[in-house]
Write a protein that holds these residues in place. Structure first.
Motif, PDB file in Angstrom:
ATOM      1  N   THR A 194       0.843  -1.196   0.000  1.00 29.99           N
ATOM      2  CA  THR A 194       0.000   0.000   0.000  1.00 29.99           C
ATOM      3  C   THR A 194       0.877   1.245   0.000  1.00 29.99           C
ATOM      4  OG1 THR A 194      -1.612  -1.207   1.335  1.00 29.99           O
ATOM      5  CG2 THR A 194      -1.871   1.187   1.202  1.00 29.99           C
ATOM      6  N   GLU A 195       0.462   2.278  -0.735  1.00 31.30           N
ATOM      7  CA  GLU A 195       1.201   3.534  -0.723  1.00 31.30           C
ATOM      8  C   GLU A 195       1.240   4.088   0.699  1.00 31.30           C
ATOM      9  OE1 GLU A 195       2.893   5.227  -2.962  1.00 31.30           O
ATOM     10  OE2 GLU A 195       2.576   3.696  -4.516  1.00 31.30           O
ATOM     11  N   PHE A 196       2.391   4.594   1.097  1.00 30.06           N
ATOM     12  CA  PHE A 196       2.555   5.076   2.466  1.00 30.06           C
ATOM     13  C   PHE A 196       1.551   6.176   2.793  1.00 30.06           C
ATOM     14  CE2 PHE A 196       4.567   7.856   5.635  1.00 30.06           C
ATOM     15  CZ  PHE A 196       4.798   6.942   6.650  1.00 30.06           C
ATOM     16  N   THR A 197       1.318   7.068   1.851  1.00 26.43           N
ATOM     17  CA  THR A 197       0.413   8.197   2.097  1.00 26.43           C
ATOM     18  C   THR A 197      -1.040   7.762   2.254  1.00 26.43           C
ATOM     19  OG1 THR A 197       0.290   8.546  -0.294  1.00 26.43           O
ATOM     20  CG2 THR A 197       1.891   9.867   0.941  1.00 26.43           C
ATOM     21  N   GLU A 198      -1.356   6.537   1.837  1.00 30.48           N
ATOM     22  CA  GLU A 198      -2.724   6.042   1.949  1.00 30.48           C
ATOM     23  C   GLU A 198      -2.987   5.368   3.295  1.00 30.48           C
ATOM     24  OE1 GLU A 198      -3.411   3.452  -1.314  1.00 30.48           O
ATOM     25  OE2 GLU A 198      -3.000   4.971  -2.852  1.00 30.48           O
ATOM     26  N   LEU A 199      -1.947   5.223   4.091  1.00 32.56           N
ATOM     27  CA  LEU A 199      -2.087   4.537   5.367  1.00 32.56           C
ATOM     28  C   LEU A 199      -2.708   5.437   6.420  1.00 32.56           C
ATOM     29  CD1 LEU A 199       1.428   2.827   5.530  1.00 32.56           C
ATOM     30  CD2 LEU A 199      -0.728   1.789   4.809  1.00 32.56           C
ATOM     31  N   ASN A 200      -3.265   4.803   7.431  1.00 35.97           N
ATOM     32  CA  ASN A 200      -3.746   5.528   8.597  1.00 35.97           C
ATOM     33  C   ASN A 200      -2.581   6.257   9.258  1.00 35.97           C
ATOM     34  OD1 ASN A 200      -4.104   5.487  11.714  1.00 35.97           O
ATOM     35  ND2 ASN A 200      -6.193   5.354  10.916  1.00 35.97           N
ATOM     36  N   GLU A 201      -2.839   7.455   9.793  1.00 34.63           N
ATOM     37  CA  GLU A 201      -1.768   8.270  10.369  1.00 34.63           C
ATOM     38  C   GLU A 201      -1.068   7.562  11.529  1.00 34.63           C
ATOM     39  OE1 GLU A 201      -1.071  12.908  11.863  1.00 34.63           O
ATOM     40  OE2 GLU A 201      -3.089  12.119  11.559  1.00 34.63           O
ATOM     41  N   VAL A 202      -1.821   6.820  12.316  1.00 35.12           N
ATOM     42  CA  VAL A 202      -1.226   6.077  13.432  1.00 35.12           C
ATOM     43  C   VAL A 202      -0.238   5.043  12.912  1.00 35.12           C
ATOM     44  CG1 VAL A 202      -1.697   4.507  15.351  1.00 35.12           C
ATOM     45  CG2 VAL A 202      -3.232   6.436  14.911  1.00 35.12           C
ATOM     46  N   ASP A 238       3.003  16.248  13.969  1.00 31.23           N
ATOM     47  CA  ASP A 238       3.030  17.080  15.176  1.00 31.23           C
ATOM     48  C   ASP A 238       3.641  16.252  16.306  1.00 31.23           C
ATOM     49  OD1 ASP A 238       2.646  19.193  16.890  1.00 31.23           O
ATOM     50  OD2 ASP A 238       0.498  18.827  17.187  1.00 31.23           O
ATOM     51  N   ALA A 239       4.962  16.164  16.309  1.00 30.21           N
ATOM     52  CA  ALA A 239       5.671  15.264  17.220  1.00 30.21           C
ATOM     53  C   ALA A 239       6.376  16.033  18.332  1.00 30.21           C
ATOM     54  CB  ALA A 239       6.685  14.424  16.448  1.00 30.21           C
ATOM     55  N   PHE A 240       6.491  15.373  19.479  1.00 27.69           N
ATOM     56  CA  PHE A 240       7.171  15.923  20.650  1.00 27.69           C
ATOM     57  C   PHE A 240       8.009  14.819  21.293  1.00 27.69           C
ATOM     58  CE2 PHE A 240       3.751  18.846  20.070  1.00 27.69           C
ATOM     59  CZ  PHE A 240       4.092  20.038  20.700  1.00 27.69           C
ATOM     60  N   ILE A 241       9.043  15.231  21.997  1.00 27.65           N
ATOM     61  CA  ILE A 241       9.750  14.313  22.892  1.00 27.65           C
ATOM     62  C   ILE A 241       9.066  14.385  24.249  1.00 27.65           C
ATOM     63  CG2 ILE A 241      11.884  13.939  24.199  1.00 27.65           C
ATOM     64  CD1 ILE A 241      13.457  14.698  21.757  1.00 27.65           C
ATOM     65  N   ALA A 242       8.803  13.232  24.839  1.00 29.16           N
ATOM     66  CA  ALA A 242       8.204  13.166  26.170  1.00 29.16           C
ATOM     67  C   ALA A 242       9.241  12.631  27.151  1.00 29.16           C
ATOM     68  CB  ALA A 242       6.973  12.262  26.158  1.00 29.16           C
ATOM     69  N   GLU A 243       9.209  13.163  28.365  1.00 26.88           N
ATOM     70  CA  GLU A 243      10.156  12.732  29.390  1.00 26.88           C
ATOM     71  C   GLU A 243       9.406  12.229  30.611  1.00 26.88           C
ATOM     72  OE1 GLU A 243      14.010  14.377  31.952  1.00 26.88           O
ATOM     73  OE2 GLU A 243      12.964  15.694  30.542  1.00 26.88           O
ATOM     74  N   GLY A 244       9.836  11.065  31.111  1.00 29.59           N
ATOM     75  CA  GLY A 244       9.258  10.493  32.317  1.00 29.59           C
ATOM     76  C   GLY A 244      10.346   9.845  33.151  1.00 29.59           C
ATOM     77  N   ASP A 245       9.970   8.900  33.991  1.00 31.54           N
ATOM     78  CA  ASP A 245      10.939   8.240  34.867  1.00 31.54           C
ATOM     79  C   ASP A 245      11.971   7.463  34.061  1.00 31.54           C
ATOM     80  OD1 ASP A 245       9.527   9.137  37.088  1.00 31.54           O
ATOM     81  OD2 ASP A 245       8.227   7.377  37.106  1.00 31.54           O
ATOM     82  N   PHE A 246      13.213   7.887  34.111  1.00 29.54           N
ATOM     83  CA  PHE A 246      14.323   7.164  33.490  1.00 29.54           C
ATOM     84  C   PHE A 246      14.165   6.972  31.985  1.00 29.54           C
ATOM     85  CE2 PHE A 246      14.768   5.452  37.875  1.00 29.54           C
ATOM     86  CZ  PHE A 246      16.094   5.792  38.092  1.00 29.54           C
ATOM     87  N   HIS A 247      13.310   7.711  31.338  1.00 28.41           N
ATOM     88  CA  HIS A 247      13.039   7.375  29.941  1.00 28.41           C
ATOM     89  C   HIS A 247      12.575   8.591  29.148  1.00 28.41           C
ATOM     90  CE1 HIS A 247      12.347   4.697  26.645  1.00 28.41           C
ATOM     91  NE2 HIS A 247      11.040   4.854  26.626  1.00 28.41           N
ATOM     92  N   TRP A 248      13.026   8.644  27.885  1.00 34.73           N
ATOM     93  CA  TRP A 248      12.509   9.576  26.881  1.00 34.73           C
ATOM     94  C   TRP A 248      11.831   8.757  25.793  1.00 34.73           C
ATOM     95  CZ3 TRP A 248      16.042  14.253  25.249  1.00 34.73           C
ATOM     96  CH2 TRP A 248      16.318  15.038  26.372  1.00 34.73           C
ATOM     97  N   TRP A 249      10.734   9.270  25.274  1.00 31.10           N
ATOM     98  CA  TRP A 249      10.083   8.632  24.140  1.00 31.10           C
ATOM     99  C   TRP A 249       9.455   9.717  23.274  1.00 31.10           C
ATOM    100  CZ3 TRP A 249       8.349   8.659  29.106  1.00 31.10           C
ATOM    101  CH2 TRP A 249       7.056   9.119  29.363  1.00 31.10           C
ATOM    102  N   THR A 250       8.788   9.316  22.212  1.00 23.05           N
ATOM    103  CA  THR A 250       8.182  10.269  21.278  1.00 23.05           C
ATOM    104  C   THR A 250       6.668  10.155  21.333  1.00 23.05           C
ATOM    105  OG1 THR A 250      10.092   9.989  19.803  1.00 23.05           O
ATOM    106  CG2 THR A 250       8.142  11.069  18.886  1.00 23.05           C
ATOM    107  N   ILE A 251       6.002  11.297  21.331  1.00 21.70           N
ATOM    108  CA  ILE A 251       4.545  11.299  21.206  1.00 21.70           C
ATOM    109  C   ILE A 251       4.175  12.077  19.950  1.00 21.70           C
ATOM    110  CG2 ILE A 251       4.208  11.143  23.703  1.00 21.70           C
ATOM    111  CD1 ILE A 251       3.334  14.101  23.634  1.00 21.70           C
ATOM    112  N   VAL A 252       3.093  11.659  19.310  1.00 25.21           N
ATOM    113  CA  VAL A 252       2.626  12.311  18.088  1.00 25.21           C
ATOM    114  C   VAL A 252       1.132  12.573  18.219  1.00 25.21           C
ATOM    115  CG1 VAL A 252       2.504  12.209  15.582  1.00 25.21           C
ATOM    116  CG2 VAL A 252       4.356  11.011  16.778  1.00 25.21           C
ATOM    117  N   PHE A 253       0.757  13.834  18.105  1.00 23.83           N
ATOM    118  CA  PHE A 253      -0.663  14.187  18.106  1.00 23.83           C
ATOM    119  C   PHE A 253      -1.212  13.960  16.698  1.00 23.83           C
ATOM    120  CE2 PHE A 253       1.057  16.744  21.605  1.00 23.83           C
ATOM    121  CZ  PHE A 253       0.185  16.374  22.622  1.00 23.83           C
TER     122      PHE A 253
END
Length: 359
Positions: A96-104, A179-194
């Motif tokens: 499937t074309e990438f642009t046709e995929l669900n955003e998630v 619309d991506a952000f870096i999230a920080e919590g206990d001992f860990h960084w990860w990425t969140i995307v709205f």
């Protein structure tokens, strides 16, 4: 945030421990500065990194570089990688074309491409900063250029820990228009995307990438333009101290004493008791220098008192963990060290009958 909170608490503990006494205050403050510097040096042994590590912690947004040329090349590499896949990921055919995929699915694929243990062709391999040359630091915050280096488009060509993975993931997703952000919590960084053009917390929004359920909620989120504080800073600091207490004392201290780290239980307790004697001696010596360097007989009262005090605190800490109260570990340890320094500095043990016989 964890490192900042830890250093702040250490500073408060040491001030309470031996800087409240006005006598020789300048000397005490000097020793405090030296001790804090030694702690800092153990965490960041490379002097060339000191300036940039302090600056990057003050302004973490500078780490996210969606316009970096290497991120643009990584973006091209991703689309080539995707076009060559014939497997099935996340329940759909990759024809499937990438642009046709669900955003998630799109953002999860980007994370899968960069770092995912089930992807044999992942770009980034996880590695602690202690083992990442030329850093060899406790918690090195690296830029996009430092993380990616010169060869970064082939599988397993990059190594870094969670913050490096988050920096690259967030930078690439923003470059791709998310619309991506870096999230920080206990001992860990990860990425969140709205997703769906909506910034708000719900069951499915934002999408969390490389998130660990054990970390629970993020304290703050940031990208190159915005900072989102998700809860009061005071609450975040309390969470940091409580969660790290449970992690450190539960996963290391308790396991070590219970013989679950390759050392017999009796030997573990013996080593702990010996370590407490050494620590008590060092604390006594640190309080005395540079006024005097030689050990005197009256120092034995201080050292033995400190030794017994530390053994009792160590046993109480063991009981806290055993009864699932490890979140109070930091409170016990830091307050006890401050109290012990205060008592030893004022030579209180010499006035206790059990110990003054040694003076």
């Amino acid at each position: 945030m964890i490192l900042t909170s830890f250093m702040s608490v250490i500073f408060i503990v040491l001030v309470v421990g031996f800087c409240l006494h006005k006598k020789d205050l300048e000397l005490r403050l000097t020793k405090l500065g030296i001790l804090l510097f030694l702690i800092f040096f153990l965490m960041f042994p490379n002097p060339l990194d000191w300036g940039n590590q302090i600056y990057r912690r003050i302004d973490r947004q500078q780490l996210i570089e969606p316009s970096n040329a290497k991120i643009a090349l990584l973006n091209e590499t991703f689309y080539v990688w995707y076009s060559q896949k014939n497997d099935t990921y996340f329940g759909y055919s990759s024809t499937t074309e990438f642009t046709e995929l669900n955003e998630v699915i799109q953002v999860k694929l980007v994370q899968f491409f960069l770092y995912n243990s089930s992807n044999p062709e992942q770009i980034i391999d996880y590695s602690y900063d202690f083992f990442n040359p030329p850093r060899y630091a406790y918690d090195h915050l690296a830029t996009v250029d430092e993380i990616l280096g010169s060869n970064f488009t082939s599988p397993h060509s990059v190594t870094d820990d969670c913050d490096g993975i988050a920096v690259i993931t967030c930078s690439l997703l923003i470059h791709m228009g998310y619309d991506a952000f870096i999230a920080e919590g206990d001992f860990h960084w990860w990425t969140i995307v709205f997703i769906n053009g909506t910034r708000g917390w719900s069951e499915n929004n934002p999408v969390r990438l490389n998130w660990l359920p054990s970390v629970e909620e993020e304290y703050c989120c940031f990208n190159e333009k915005y900072i989102i504080i998700t809860q009061p800073i005071t609450l975040s600091i309390v969470n940091v101290l409580s969660e790290t207490g449970g992690y450190v004392y539960g996963n290391f201290y308790y396991d070590f004493l219970m013989g679950e780290m390759g050392i017999n239980t009796i030997l573990g307790w013996t080593l702990l008791v010996v370590a407490f004697l050494i620590l008590s001696s060092l604390m006594n010596y640190f309080l005395n220098v540079p006024r005097r360097f030689k050990l005197k007989k009256r120092d034995l009262a201080n050292i033995l008192f400190g030794w017994v005090f530390l053994i009792l605190i160590g046993f109480l800490l063991f009981l806290l963990v055993h009864f699932d109260l490890a979140i109070f570990g930091h409170l016990l340890v830091f307050s006890s060290i401050a109290a012990l320094l205060l008592l030893m500095d004022r030579r209180i043990p010499e006035k206790i009958p059990l110990f003054n016989k040694l003076t």
